[in-house]
Design a protein around this motif. Structure first.
Motif, PDB file in Angstrom:
ATOM      1  N   TYR A  57      -7.630  -3.047 -33.025  1.00  0.00           N
ATOM      2  CA  TYR A  57      -7.873  -2.418 -31.679  1.00  0.00           C
ATOM      3  C   TYR A  57      -7.123  -1.161 -31.558  1.00  0.00           C
ATOM      4  CZ  TYR A  57      -6.382  -1.322 -26.974  1.00  0.00           C
ATOM      5  OH  TYR A  57      -6.104  -0.732 -25.660  1.00  0.00           O
ATOM      6  N   THR A  58      -7.559  -0.085 -30.897  1.00  0.00           N
ATOM      7  CA  THR A  58      -7.043   0.953 -30.546  1.00  0.00           C
ATOM      8  C   THR A  58      -7.357   1.563 -29.294  1.00  0.00           C
ATOM      9  OG1 THR A  58      -8.333   2.494 -31.728  1.00  0.00           O
ATOM     10  CG2 THR A  58      -6.352   1.961 -32.888  1.00  0.00           C
ATOM     11  N   ARG A  59      -6.545   2.080 -28.329  1.00  0.00           N
ATOM     12  CA  ARG A  59      -6.963   2.455 -26.854  1.00  0.00           C
ATOM     13  C   ARG A  59      -8.199   3.592 -26.919  1.00  0.00           C
ATOM     14  NH1 ARG A  59      -4.866   1.592 -21.951  1.00  0.00           N
ATOM     15  NH2 ARG A  59      -5.102   2.811 -20.609  1.00  0.00           N
ATOM     16  N   ASP A  60      -8.260   4.354 -28.167  1.00  0.00           N
ATOM     17  CA  ASP A  60      -9.336   5.253 -28.020  1.00  0.00           C
ATOM     18  C   ASP A  60     -10.718   4.831 -28.201  1.00  0.00           C
ATOM     19  OD1 ASP A  60      -9.223   4.894 -30.620  1.00  0.00           O
ATOM     20  OD2 ASP A  60      -8.131   6.992 -31.324  1.00  0.00           O
ATOM     21  N   LYS A  61     -10.543   3.402 -28.670  1.00  0.00           N
ATOM     22  CA  LYS A  61     -11.954   2.866 -28.916  1.00  0.00           C
ATOM     23  C   LYS A  61     -12.641   2.400 -27.268  1.00  0.00           C
ATOM     24  CE  LYS A  61     -11.249   1.032 -33.447  1.00  0.00           C
ATOM     25  NZ  LYS A  61     -11.346   0.143 -34.368  1.00  0.00           N
ATOM     26  N   PHE A  62     -11.974   2.713 -26.468  1.00  0.00           N
ATOM     27  CA  PHE A  62     -12.553   2.807 -25.025  1.00  0.00           C
ATOM     28  C   PHE A  62     -12.505   4.154 -24.444  1.00  0.00           C
ATOM     29  CE2 PHE A  62     -11.202  -1.631 -25.963  1.00  0.00           C
ATOM     30  CZ  PHE A  62     -12.098  -2.537 -25.229  1.00  0.00           C
ATOM     31  N   LYS A  63     -13.612   5.035 -24.646  1.00  0.00           N
ATOM     32  CA  LYS A  63     -13.468   6.295 -24.145  1.00  0.00           C
ATOM     33  C   LYS A  63     -13.430   6.279 -22.517  1.00  0.00           C
ATOM     34  CE  LYS A  63     -16.359  10.794 -23.845  1.00  0.00           C
ATOM     35  NZ  LYS A  63     -17.790  11.114 -23.813  1.00  0.00           N
ATOM     36  N   HIS A  64     -12.295   6.805 -22.095  1.00  0.00           N
ATOM     37  CA  HIS A  64     -12.131   7.021 -20.494  1.00  0.00           C
ATOM     38  C   HIS A  64     -11.088   8.130 -20.478  1.00  0.00           C
ATOM     39  CE1 HIS A  64      -8.624   4.713 -21.837  1.00  0.00           C
ATOM     40  NE2 HIS A  64      -8.102   4.919 -20.686  1.00  0.00           N
ATOM     41  N   TRP A  65     -11.069   8.697 -19.156  1.00  0.00           N
ATOM     42  CA  TRP A  65     -12.094   8.739 -18.188  1.00  0.00           C
ATOM     43  C   TRP A  65     -13.199   9.567 -18.510  1.00  0.00           C
ATOM     44  CZ3 TRP A  65     -10.794   4.414 -16.035  1.00  0.00           C
ATOM     45  CH2 TRP A  65      -9.250   4.224 -15.816  1.00  0.00           C
ATOM     46  N   ASN A  66     -14.418   9.179 -18.222  1.00  0.00           N
ATOM     47  CA  ASN A  66     -15.687   9.910 -18.469  1.00  0.00           C
ATOM     48  C   ASN A  66     -16.018  10.839 -17.065  1.00  0.00           C
ATOM     49  OD1 ASN A  66     -17.052   8.344 -17.130  1.00  0.00           O
ATOM     50  ND2 ASN A  66     -17.963   7.447 -18.560  1.00  0.00           N
ATOM     51  N   THR A  67     -17.081  11.333 -17.076  1.00  0.00           N
ATOM     52  CA  THR A  67     -17.500  12.315 -15.842  1.00  0.00           C
ATOM     53  C   THR A  67     -17.727  11.393 -14.541  1.00  0.00           C
ATOM     54  OG1 THR A  67     -19.677  12.106 -16.628  1.00  0.00           O
ATOM     55  CG2 THR A  67     -18.467  14.035 -17.398  1.00  0.00           C
ATOM     56  N   GLY A  68     -17.723   9.770 -14.443  1.00  0.00           N
ATOM     57  CA  GLY A  68     -17.840   9.392 -13.584  1.00  0.00           C
ATOM     58  C   GLY A  68     -19.386   9.074 -13.019  1.00  0.00           C
ATOM     59  N   LEU A  69     -19.217   8.557 -11.901  1.00  0.00           N
ATOM     60  CA  LEU A  69     -20.742   8.315 -11.161  1.00  0.00           C
ATOM     61  C   LEU A  69     -21.535   9.642 -11.035  1.00  0.00           C
ATOM     62  CD1 LEU A  69     -19.922   5.464  -8.581  1.00  0.00           C
ATOM     63  CD2 LEU A  69     -20.730   5.182 -10.932  1.00  0.00           C
ATOM     64  N   ASP A  70     -20.902  10.674 -10.679  1.00  0.00           N
ATOM     65  CA  ASP A  70     -21.724  11.918 -10.316  1.00  0.00           C
ATOM     66  C   ASP A  70     -20.985  13.149 -11.146  1.00  0.00           C
ATOM     67  OD1 ASP A  70     -22.946  13.940  -9.450  1.00  0.00           O
ATOM     68  OD2 ASP A  70     -22.112  14.052  -7.172  1.00  0.00           O
ATOM     69  N   PRO A  71     -21.668  13.322 -12.244  1.00  0.00           N
ATOM     70  CA  PRO A  71     -21.259  14.252 -13.235  1.00  0.00           C
ATOM     71  C   PRO A  71     -21.040  15.740 -12.496  1.00  0.00           C
ATOM     72  CG  PRO A  71     -22.756  12.908 -14.287  1.00  0.00           C
ATOM     73  CD  PRO A  71     -22.835  12.636 -13.122  1.00  0.00           C
ATOM     74  N   ALA A  72     -21.978  15.815 -11.607  1.00  0.00           N
ATOM     75  CA  ALA A  72     -21.875  17.225 -10.890  1.00  0.00           C
ATOM     76  C   ALA A  72     -20.713  17.518 -10.158  1.00  0.00           C
ATOM     77  CB  ALA A  72     -23.288  17.467 -10.149  1.00  0.00           C
ATOM     78  N   ASP A  73     -20.109  16.481  -9.768  1.00  0.00           N
ATOM     79  CA  ASP A  73     -19.087  16.671  -8.508  1.00  0.00           C
ATOM     80  C   ASP A  73     -17.667  17.242  -9.193  1.00  0.00           C
ATOM     81  OD1 ASP A  73     -17.764  14.442  -9.808  1.00  0.00           O
ATOM     82  OD2 ASP A  73     -18.020  13.346  -7.640  1.00  0.00           O
ATOM     83  N   GLY A  74     -17.658  17.304 -10.552  1.00  0.00           N
ATOM     84  CA  GLY A  74     -16.522  18.024 -11.002  1.00  0.00           C
ATOM     85  C   GLY A  74     -15.155  16.704 -11.145  1.00  0.00           C
ATOM     86  N   CYS A  75     -15.495  15.510 -10.746  1.00  0.00           N
ATOM     87  CA  CYS A  75     -14.683  14.545 -10.836  1.00  0.00           C
ATOM     88  C   CYS A  75     -14.744  13.604 -11.747  1.00  0.00           C
ATOM     89  CB  CYS A  75     -14.686  13.806  -9.497  1.00  0.00           C
ATOM     90  SG  CYS A  75     -14.275  14.821  -8.266  1.00  0.00           S
ATOM     91  N   ASN A  76     -13.519  13.131 -12.498  1.00  0.00           N
ATOM     92  CA  ASN A  76     -13.836  12.013 -13.691  1.00  0.00           C
ATOM     93  C   ASN A  76     -13.558  10.607 -12.815  1.00  0.00           C
ATOM     94  OD1 ASN A  76     -11.096  11.616 -13.134  1.00  0.00           O
ATOM     95  ND2 ASN A  76     -10.642  12.572 -14.962  1.00  0.00           N
ATOM     96  N   THR A  77     -13.976   9.653 -13.742  1.00  0.00           N
ATOM     97  CA  THR A  77     -13.638   8.226 -13.065  1.00  0.00           C
ATOM     98  C   THR A  77     -12.387   8.041 -12.200  1.00  0.00           C
ATOM     99  OG1 THR A  77     -15.019   7.428 -14.896  1.00  0.00           O
ATOM    100  CG2 THR A  77     -13.539   5.646 -13.733  1.00  0.00           C
ATOM    101  N   ARG A  78     -11.268   8.480 -13.110  1.00  0.00           N
ATOM    102  CA  ARG A  78      -9.920   7.985 -12.015  1.00  0.00           C
ATOM    103  C   ARG A  78     -10.023   8.906 -10.967  1.00  0.00           C
ATOM    104  NH1 ARG A  78      -4.506   8.080 -11.851  1.00  0.00           N
ATOM    105  NH2 ARG A  78      -3.554   9.541 -10.563  1.00  0.00           N
ATOM    106  N   ALA A  79     -10.309  10.068 -10.734  1.00  0.00           N
ATOM    107  CA  ALA A  79     -10.574  10.698  -9.483  1.00  0.00           C
ATOM    108  C   ALA A  79     -11.646  10.164  -8.487  1.00  0.00           C
ATOM    109  CB  ALA A  79     -10.773  12.239  -9.593  1.00  0.00           C
ATOM    110  N   GLU A  80     -12.471   9.612  -8.813  1.00  0.00           N
ATOM    111  CA  GLU A  80     -13.617   8.812  -8.030  1.00  0.00           C
ATOM    112  C   GLU A  80     -13.098   7.691  -7.492  1.00  0.00           C
ATOM    113  OE1 GLU A  80     -17.770  10.933  -9.657  1.00  0.00           O
ATOM    114  OE2 GLU A  80     -17.395   8.614 -10.337  1.00  0.00           O
ATOM    115  N   VAL A  81     -12.419   6.892  -8.487  1.00  0.00           N
ATOM    116  CA  VAL A  81     -11.696   5.539  -8.018  1.00  0.00           C
ATOM    117  C   VAL A  81     -10.665   5.785  -6.763  1.00  0.00           C
ATOM    118  CG1 VAL A  81     -10.409   3.677  -8.662  1.00  0.00           C
ATOM    119  CG2 VAL A  81     -12.458   4.320  -9.959  1.00  0.00           C
ATOM    120  N   LEU A  82     -10.132   7.083  -7.202  1.00  0.00           N
ATOM    121  CA  LEU A  82      -9.038   7.043  -6.321  1.00  0.00           C
ATOM    122  C   LEU A  82      -9.453   7.614  -4.626  1.00  0.00           C
ATOM    123  CD1 LEU A  82      -6.363   9.335  -8.088  1.00  0.00           C
ATOM    124  CD2 LEU A  82      -5.932   7.066  -7.124  1.00  0.00           C
ATOM    125  N   GLN A  83     -10.791   8.393  -4.725  1.00  0.00           N
ATOM    126  CA  GLN A  83     -11.159   8.767  -3.299  1.00  0.00           C
ATOM    127  C   GLN A  83     -11.959   7.471  -2.773  1.00  0.00           C
ATOM    128  OE1 GLN A  83     -13.614  12.744  -3.766  1.00  0.00           O
ATOM    129  NE2 GLN A  83     -13.131  12.185  -5.769  1.00  0.00           N
TER     130      GLN A  83
END
Length: 226
Positions: A57-83
């Motif tokens: 195991y290494t943490r980088d084997k799970f790619k995150h945060w990616n471009t999220g549900l809407d790559p066009a909105d400029g927000c990654n997964t973290r930002a989208e979950v916060l919203q």
């Protein structure tokens, strides 16, 4: 007599139509998985019990945060979950910079007004997921797991302090400090394990059963991941 002939003709047509069964099978195999609703005790019983291993195991084997549900909105997964989890929506500036807003960290029942003071917790931590089945996945599936916004229980905005206290622990060794959060937490933990087909070690399974007895009105909702 006529009816018997018609039945025979129908049977012959079916026998000579090899495309019928494959097309039906294909449709069934691509159909989305059905949502499941179970009481907590029954859901816990469905989690397989197996030994865990963190080898490799290494943490980088799970790619995150990616471009999220809407790559066009400029927000990654973290930002989208916060919203998505804000009880008062933050302002969103260029580059998806969030400011203001308010959140309720349910682990410790804390109100937070600064998004920088929040972590996005993987309900089942990445290391725990690796231990209990994700080590066998390919990189694409691990990325999907680490950025899973298709289930509300997979990712949760909580205070950085509570998330870091939890670290990679399972319910046998860590539970949310606020008592009112615990039944919800066990339900969401179990839902995530079932959604992704993850196992539990014996100590974790025993803890889940104890909490299931105490949380008899808790209901688990999950949809198996594609």
């Amino acid at each position: 007599m006529i009816k018997n002939l018609m039945r025979s003709a129908t049977a012959l047509c079916l026998a000579l139509s090899p495309l019928t069964l494959p097309s039906t099978a294909t449709a069934a195999s691509t159909a989305p998985a059905a949502a499941q609703v179970l009481n907590l005790a029954d859901a816990v019983d469905l989690v397989p019990v197996a030994d865990e291993s963190r080898t490799g195991y290494t943490r980088d084997k799970f790619k995150h945060w990616n471009t999220g549900l809407d790559p066009a909105d400029g927000c990654n997964t973290r930002a989208e979950v916060l919203q998505a989890e804000a009880v008062e929506s933050p302002a969103v500036a260029a580059g998806c910079k969030l400011s203001g807003g308010q959140w309720l960290s349910y682990y410790d029942s804390q109100k937070v007004n600064d998004p920088a003071k929040l972590d996005i917790d993987h309900m089942v931590p990445l290391a725990e997921a690796w231990d209990s089945g994700a080590s066998a996945w390919d990189a694409k599936r691990r990325e999907a797991y680490a950025n899973d916004q298709d289930a509300a229980t997979s990712l949760v905005a909580v205070t950085a302090r509570s998330n870091r206290q939890k670290a990679d622990q399972d319910p046998a060794t860590w539970m949310p400090p606020h008592p009112d959060a615990q039944c919800r937490y066990i339900g969401e933990w179990t839902a995530t394990k079932l959604r992704w087909g993850l196992a539990a070690d014996q100590a974790e399974a025993d803890a889940l059963k104890v909490y299931a007895e105490a949380c008899e009105t808790t209901v688990v909702h999950y949809t198996p991941a594609a």
